[in-house]
Motif scaffolding. Structure first.
Motif, PDB file in Angstrom:
ATOM      1  N   ARG A 350      -8.168  13.676  37.553  1.00  0.00           N
ATOM      2  CA  ARG A 350      -9.454  14.296  37.357  1.00  0.00           C
ATOM      3  C   ARG A 350      -9.871  13.527  35.802  1.00  0.00           C
ATOM      4  O   ARG A 350     -11.036  13.176  35.690  1.00  0.00           O
ATOM      5  N   CYS A 351      -8.863  13.718  34.990  1.00  0.00           N
ATOM      6  CA  CYS A 351      -9.134  13.405  33.535  1.00  0.00           C
ATOM      7  C   CYS A 351      -8.699  12.114  32.913  1.00  0.00           C
ATOM      8  O   CYS A 351      -9.010  11.529  32.051  1.00  0.00           O
ATOM      9  N   ALA A 352      -7.877  11.392  33.812  1.00  0.00           N
ATOM     10  CA  ALA A 352      -7.404  10.089  32.975  1.00  0.00           C
ATOM     11  C   ALA A 352      -8.367   9.264  33.358  1.00  0.00           C
ATOM     12  O   ALA A 352      -8.955   9.075  34.511  1.00  0.00           O
ATOM     13  N   LEU A 353      -8.406   7.852  32.810  1.00  0.00           N
ATOM     14  CA  LEU A 353      -9.041   6.796  33.158  1.00  0.00           C
ATOM     15  C   LEU A 353      -8.517   6.251  34.597  1.00  0.00           C
ATOM     16  O   LEU A 353      -7.347   6.058  34.825  1.00  0.00           O
ATOM     17  N   PRO A 354      -9.764   6.036  35.374  1.00  0.00           N
ATOM     18  CA  PRO A 354      -9.061   5.911  36.734  1.00  0.00           C
ATOM     19  C   PRO A 354      -7.693   4.661  36.976  1.00  0.00           C
ATOM     20  O   PRO A 354      -6.876   5.027  37.509  1.00  0.00           O
ATOM     21  N   SER A 355      -8.004   3.715  36.386  1.00  0.00           N
ATOM     22  CA  SER A 355      -7.165   2.567  36.477  1.00  0.00           C
ATOM     23  C   SER A 355      -5.525   3.066  36.198  1.00  0.00           C
ATOM     24  O   SER A 355      -4.676   2.861  36.654  1.00  0.00           O
ATOM     25  N   ALA A 356      -5.766   3.635  34.901  1.00  0.00           N
ATOM     26  CA  ALA A 356      -4.286   4.084  34.528  1.00  0.00           C
ATOM     27  C   ALA A 356      -3.603   5.595  35.240  1.00  0.00           C
ATOM     28  O   ALA A 356      -2.640   5.478  35.536  1.00  0.00           O
ATOM     29  N   GLY A 357      -4.676   6.224  35.744  1.00  0.00           N
ATOM     30  CA  GLY A 357      -4.258   7.507  36.587  1.00  0.00           C
ATOM     31  C   GLY A 357      -3.875   6.994  37.964  1.00  0.00           C
ATOM     32  O   GLY A 357      -2.795   7.466  38.283  1.00  0.00           O
ATOM     33  N   GLN A 358      -4.521   5.966  38.529  1.00  0.00           N
ATOM     34  CA  GLN A 358      -3.950   5.734  39.702  1.00  0.00           C
ATOM     35  C   GLN A 358      -2.726   4.839  39.675  1.00  0.00           C
ATOM     36  O   GLN A 358      -2.113   4.716  40.790  1.00  0.00           O
ATOM     37  N   SER A 359      -2.246   4.276  38.610  1.00  0.00           N
ATOM     38  CA  SER A 359      -0.930   3.249  38.691  1.00  0.00           C
ATOM     39  C   SER A 359       0.454   4.157  38.067  1.00  0.00           C
ATOM     40  O   SER A 359       1.074   3.756  37.921  1.00  0.00           O
TER      41      SER A 359
ATOM     42  N   SER B 166     -14.965   2.032  36.535  1.00  0.00           N
ATOM     43  CA  SER B 166     -16.237   1.574  37.361  1.00  0.00           C
ATOM     44  C   SER B 166     -17.469   1.680  36.483  1.00  0.00           C
ATOM     45  O   SER B 166     -18.346   0.991  36.555  1.00  0.00           O
ATOM     46  N   GLY B 167     -17.498   2.818  35.429  1.00  0.00           N
ATOM     47  CA  GLY B 167     -18.550   3.187  34.561  1.00  0.00           C
ATOM     48  C   GLY B 167     -18.894   2.291  33.663  1.00  0.00           C
ATOM     49  O   GLY B 167     -19.834   2.314  32.780  1.00  0.00           O
ATOM     50  N   ILE B 168     -17.804   1.523  33.080  1.00  0.00           N
ATOM     51  CA  ILE B 168     -17.952   0.799  31.832  1.00  0.00           C
ATOM     52  C   ILE B 168     -18.251  -0.695  32.300  1.00  0.00           C
ATOM     53  O   ILE B 168     -17.778  -1.334  33.249  1.00  0.00           O
ATOM     54  N   LEU B 169     -19.108  -1.049  31.536  1.00  0.00           N
ATOM     55  CA  LEU B 169     -19.648  -2.628  32.001  1.00  0.00           C
ATOM     56  C   LEU B 169     -19.745  -2.637  33.551  1.00  0.00           C
ATOM     57  O   LEU B 169     -19.346  -3.594  34.167  1.00  0.00           O
ATOM     58  N   PRO B 170     -20.884  -2.166  33.868  1.00  0.00           N
ATOM     59  CA  PRO B 170     -21.191  -2.063  35.503  1.00  0.00           C
ATOM     60  C   PRO B 170     -21.290  -3.271  35.899  1.00  0.00           C
ATOM     61  O   PRO B 170     -20.945  -3.685  37.111  1.00  0.00           O
ATOM     62  N   GLY B 171     -21.929  -4.315  35.381  1.00  0.00           N
ATOM     63  CA  GLY B 171     -22.169  -5.553  35.524  1.00  0.00           C
ATOM     64  C   GLY B 171     -21.037  -6.590  35.773  1.00  0.00           C
ATOM     65  O   GLY B 171     -21.000  -7.754  36.569  1.00  0.00           O
ATOM     66  N   TRP B 172     -19.722  -5.997  35.283  1.00  0.00           N
ATOM     67  CA  TRP B 172     -18.564  -6.655  35.581  1.00  0.00           C
ATOM     68  C   TRP B 172     -17.726  -6.226  36.701  1.00  0.00           C
ATOM     69  O   TRP B 172     -16.657  -6.647  36.907  1.00  0.00           O
ATOM     70  N   CYS B 258     -16.986   6.876  31.921  1.00  0.00           N
ATOM     71  CA  CYS B 258     -15.717   6.807  32.520  1.00  0.00           C
ATOM     72  C   CYS B 258     -15.333   7.960  33.545  1.00  0.00           C
ATOM     73  O   CYS B 258     -14.515   7.611  34.450  1.00  0.00           O
ATOM     74  N   GLY B 259     -16.328   8.951  33.573  1.00  0.00           N
ATOM     75  CA  GLY B 259     -16.310   9.873  34.951  1.00  0.00           C
ATOM     76  C   GLY B 259     -15.583  11.220  34.148  1.00  0.00           C
ATOM     77  O   GLY B 259     -15.569  12.234  34.949  1.00  0.00           O
ATOM     78  N   ASN B 260     -15.029  11.189  33.110  1.00  0.00           N
ATOM     79  CA  ASN B 260     -14.589  12.475  32.462  1.00  0.00           C
ATOM     80  C   ASN B 260     -15.454  13.102  31.569  1.00  0.00           C
ATOM     81  O   ASN B 260     -16.689  12.771  31.503  1.00  0.00           O
ATOM     82  N   ARG B 261     -15.004  14.065  30.995  1.00  0.00           N
ATOM     83  CA  ARG B 261     -16.169  14.893  30.049  1.00  0.00           C
ATOM     84  C   ARG B 261     -15.330  15.092  28.645  1.00  0.00           C
ATOM     85  O   ARG B 261     -14.081  15.249  28.494  1.00  0.00           O
ATOM     86  N   GLY B 262     -16.135  14.820  27.495  1.00  0.00           N
ATOM     87  CA  GLY B 262     -15.675  15.171  26.203  1.00  0.00           C
ATOM     88  C   GLY B 262     -14.767  14.233  25.608  1.00  0.00           C
ATOM     89  O   GLY B 262     -13.794  14.554  24.805  1.00  0.00           O
ATOM     90  N   CYS B 263     -14.797  13.111  26.104  1.00  0.00           N
ATOM     91  CA  CYS B 263     -13.967  12.143  25.507  1.00  0.00           C
ATOM     92  C   CYS B 263     -13.978  11.730  24.080  1.00  0.00           C
ATOM     93  O   CYS B 263     -15.345  11.806  23.835  1.00  0.00           O
TER      94      CYS B 263
END
Lengths: 395, 395
Positions: A350-359, B166-172, B258-263
Motif C-alpha cells: 500500500r505504502c511503498a512506490l509501486p516498482s520498489a514494492g513489487q520488486s 504511474s502517477g509521476i510523469l504520466p506522458g512517459w 505516487c498513490g500514497n498519502r503524506g509523502c
C-alpha cells in the motif's frame, strides 16, 4: 550410491558404521572418555578403543590426558587442527555462547539469563566463564580459542567502540566493548550489533544466501536490521547503519529509550506488545503472547498483526530508499510467521512506490533465534582466516 | 615560471598570446570561420590564418568545410579527437541539454520549457533537435556525438526501463526510455533519475568528492536523493533506490501523485510550498518564493523553514538506516541555504540516534542546478570510455 562403498552387512560396512557411531557421539556430546563412549554407543570397550585409535590416526579426533571419577583417563574430542572459534551474543535479558569448529559446525552452546540493567564487565565476565566451561567440557585448552564474535543488542559506534545511544544498555555506557571483551576472553574479538550478526547469518547460511541487495530485520524484545548491499553487510560510516528500530512512526508517540518519540521500537518492541495486552491478559511474557497467538488467541494475533503493520510502515521507507530484492524477518517475534509478515507485506504494497514494492520479496528468516550466533561465528571465522593468512605470509 | 618560456615582449611570446586568443575565442564561442575569429580577436586575417594553420597542425582545432553569408568558408572548432558527449536532463517543466568534450569541459548548453504533461516522444524529439543544433553550432557532425546521459525527474525501474510510478510523469508511461532516447538521438544513451545524476555530479566534481558514504538530496519542484555507498552511486536491486520523496511523513496527509498519502513530496514539493503561500502571497512561483525569502519575507522564510524541518524528519530515518558521513542538499530550493538547512539540521539532531546524528555533516551542494547535467555528462563519459576500451580490445 558410490560404487566403492562396501556392501551392506559386510565386515567393512560394520566397521564404517561403528566409526560413525563413535564420531557422532563425540560430535554431539563433546569431549568423552572411551568408557563414556562405550556407554553411549553400546559398543564394546575393545571396539571403541580400535575405532578411537583409527580416528586419531586419521586426524579426526584429538586425545587429551585427563581424569574421570578421580582416575586418569584419556578424553576423546573432535580434532580441531585450526583451533576453535566462539560466539558470545548478548540479548536484553540473557547471553548465549557457542564454541564451534566452523560456523557450520557448532560443538557446544549454552545460554544464561542476565539482569536487564547488568554492568558490561559483569556480563562479559560471566559469559567468558561460560565459554571457558564449554572449552573444558570439549577438551580444549583456552589457547585453542582463536577468535570470538561478540553481539550486543544496541548500535555500536565504530569510532568510539561504544554503544551508540546512552539510553540503550545503560550498564554498557562508556565501555569500549571490543577491548573489554578481549580482556575478558583473552583472545581477539570483533563486536557487532545482533541485528547485523543475524543478517550475516542469514546471508551466509539462511534466507539471504546469494542475494545481493537485502535487509534482515530482527524482531525480539527490540527491533533492528542489518543491510546487505552488493552482497555484503553495510555498516555505514560509523558502524551504526540499519537502525530501523529508531525510525519515527509517530512523532507525537511514546518516548523511546533512544531519546526520540514514536520510534518503531516504541510501537513493536516487546514492552509495547505487553502493555497493549496487560488489561486483558495480565502479566504475560513475549513468549506467552507468541504461543497464544499461534494457538488462536485473537487479541494476541491482533497486537502482533498491528506490529506487522507498523513494521510495514517503516519497511516502506526502507524499500523506497534502498530498493532491496528481499527482506527476511527473524528473531523471536517472527515465530508467528504470517500473523506478522502478512500485515507487513500488505502495508508495504500500500505504502511503498509501486516498482520498489513489487520488486521486493518478504520472507521469514530460516535460522530462527540462532541467526545472530551463527553470524557471530562467521565474524570469528573470518578473523581466524585473516590471522592464518597473515601467519602464512610471515612464515 | 617555466625557464623555457619566452621573455615578455619577444616575438615568440607575442605569437603565443595570439595563439591563446584564437583558442579562447573558439573555446568560448564554438565553431567560427576565420573571418569571424578575426572580428572577435581584432587580429589581422593573415595572423588568424597563421594561428589556425599552426593550431590545426598541432591537432588542437578541427577544420570543417561550410558556408558563411552564402559563400564557402572553413569552420574552425576545438578538435575533439574522441568525439563529444551529451547530456539531456528533463525537469518537471523544462529540458536542459549540453554538449561537452569531457564532464569538466562543457562546450555549449541550452534550456527549453516543456509543458508539464508532455508526451515522452515529444520531449525526447524536441531535446534531440536542441542537441543537433548545438552540435551544428559547434561544427560537429552528428556522428561525433558518442554517448548521451539522460535524466528523468522520476524513479526508473531498471528491469522494465520505464518510469517506476504511474502517477509521476504520466506522458512517459509505458515508454522504455533508454530505447526511445537512443532512437531520438541515434547514439548510445544511459538513463537515470535526476537525483541520482545530481549525486554523481556532486560526488565527482562537487561537495561529495572523496566521501565514501553520503546522500545527495535534490530539492526542486519535487524532492529526490541519490545514495553514495562505498564511494559510488547505489541504485538498489531494480534501480529505484534513493526515493526519499516518497517516504511517509504523515500517513493521514495529502494524497501524493505516487498513490500514497503524506509523502515528503506532498509536504516539501513546490505545490505544497505555493499552496501554503497562496492566501497571503497569491500566485507566486517557486523562484519568487526563493528570492523573497532571501530578501527577508518572513512568511516565505517560514514555509521554507518548515520544509527544512520535514526534510530533517525524513533524513533522520535515512541517517538511522544508512549512517552517512555527509548529506549534501542541492536543487533550486537549496539556494536559500541555511533558511532550509538550519531547520533540517536541528531536526536531525533532535530525531536521529545520537551517534548517527553526530557523525553526519549537512552541507549545501556546490554545483547548484547544474549538478544533474554534470552527472549526466559523467554517465556519458563512462559510456564513451567503456566503448573505447572495448574498441581497443578488439583492435
Amino acid at each position: 550410491m558410490n560404487s566403492a562403498s562396501p556392501a551392506p552387512g559386510s565386515q567393512s560396512s560394520l566397521r564404517e558404521r561403528n566409526l560413525l557411531r563413535v564420531l557422532d557421539t563425540v560430535t554431539s556430546l563433546g569431549s568423552l572418555t572411551q568408557v563414556e563412549i562405550a556407554e553411549q554407543t553400546g559398543l564394546s570397550a575393545a571396539t571403541v578403543s580400535n575405532m578411537v585409535r583409527d580416528l586419531h590416526a586419521a586426524g579426526v579426533v584429538s586425545l587429551t590426558p585427563g581424569t574421570r571419577n578421580g582416575r586418569r583417563a584419556v578424553h576423546v574430542a573432535l580434532a580441531t587442527p585450526d583451533g576453535v572459534i566462539g560466539a558470545m551474543v548478548f540479548g536484553d535479558r540473557d547471553v548465549r555462547v557457542a564454541v564451534a569448529a566452523s560456523p557450520e559446525r557448532i560443538l557446544s552452546s549454552t545460554r544464561m539469563p542476565l539482569p536487564a540493567e547488568h554492568a558490561a564487565d559483569e556480563g562479559l565476565n560471566r559469559a567468558a566463564i561460560l565459554i571457558a566451561d564449554l572449552l573444558e567440557q570439549l577438551g580444549h585448552e583456552p589457547s585453542e580459542l582463536l577468535a570470538v564474535g561478540v553481539g550486543i543488542p544496541a548500535p555500536i559506534d565504530s569510532v568510539s567502540g561504544q554503544v551508540g545511544s546512552s539510553g540503550i544498555l545503560p550498564g554498557w555506557r562508556g565501555v569500549d566493548i571490543e577491548v573489554a571483551a578481549g580482556d575478558a576472553l583473552r583472545t581477539p574479538t570483533q563486536v557487532d550489533n545482533t541485528a547485523n550478526l543475524a543478517a550475516i547469518g542469514e546471508l551466509n547460511a539462511g534466507a539471504l544466501q546469494g542475494v545481493q541487495d537485502a535487509i534482515h530485520v530482527k524482531m525480539s524484545y527490540g527491533v533492528g536490521a542489518g543491510l546487505i548491499i552488493d552482497g555484503s553487510l553495510y555498516r555505514g560510516s560509523a558502524g551504526t547503519a540499519g537502525e530501523i528500530g529508531h525510525v519515527t512512526i509517530d512523532d507525537r508517540g511514546a518516548v523511546c529509550r533512544c531519546g526520540n518519540r514514536g520510534c518503531l521500537d516504541t510501537v513493536v518492541g516487546s514492552a509495547a506488545i505487553l502493555d497493549a495486552l496487560r488489561p486483558t491478559h495480565g502479566g504475560v511474557t513475549l513468549k506467552d503472547v507468541i504461543s497464544r497467538a499461534l494457538a488462536g488467541d485473537t487479541a494476541c494475533q491482533r497486537v502482533l498483526g498491528d506490529a506487522g503493520d507498523a513494521l510495514g510502515s517503516a519497511l516502506s521507507a526502507v524499500v523506497n530508499l534502498l530498493n532491496p530484492q528481499m527482506i527476511s524477518v527473524g528473531g523471536q517475534m517472527a515465530r508467528v510467521g504470517e500473523l506478522l509478515l502478512g500485515p507487513a507485506r500488505r502495508t508495504i504494497e500500500r505504502c511503498a512506490l509501486p516498482s520498489a514494492g513489487q520488486s521486493v520479496t518478504i520472507v521469514p528468516g530460516v535460522l530462527g533465534d540462532e541467526a545472530d550466533v551463527i553470524g557471530a561465528l562467521h565474524l570469528a571465522h573470518e578473523m581466524r582466516e585473516t590471522a592464518q593468512r597473515a601467519g602464512l605470509a610471515l612464515a
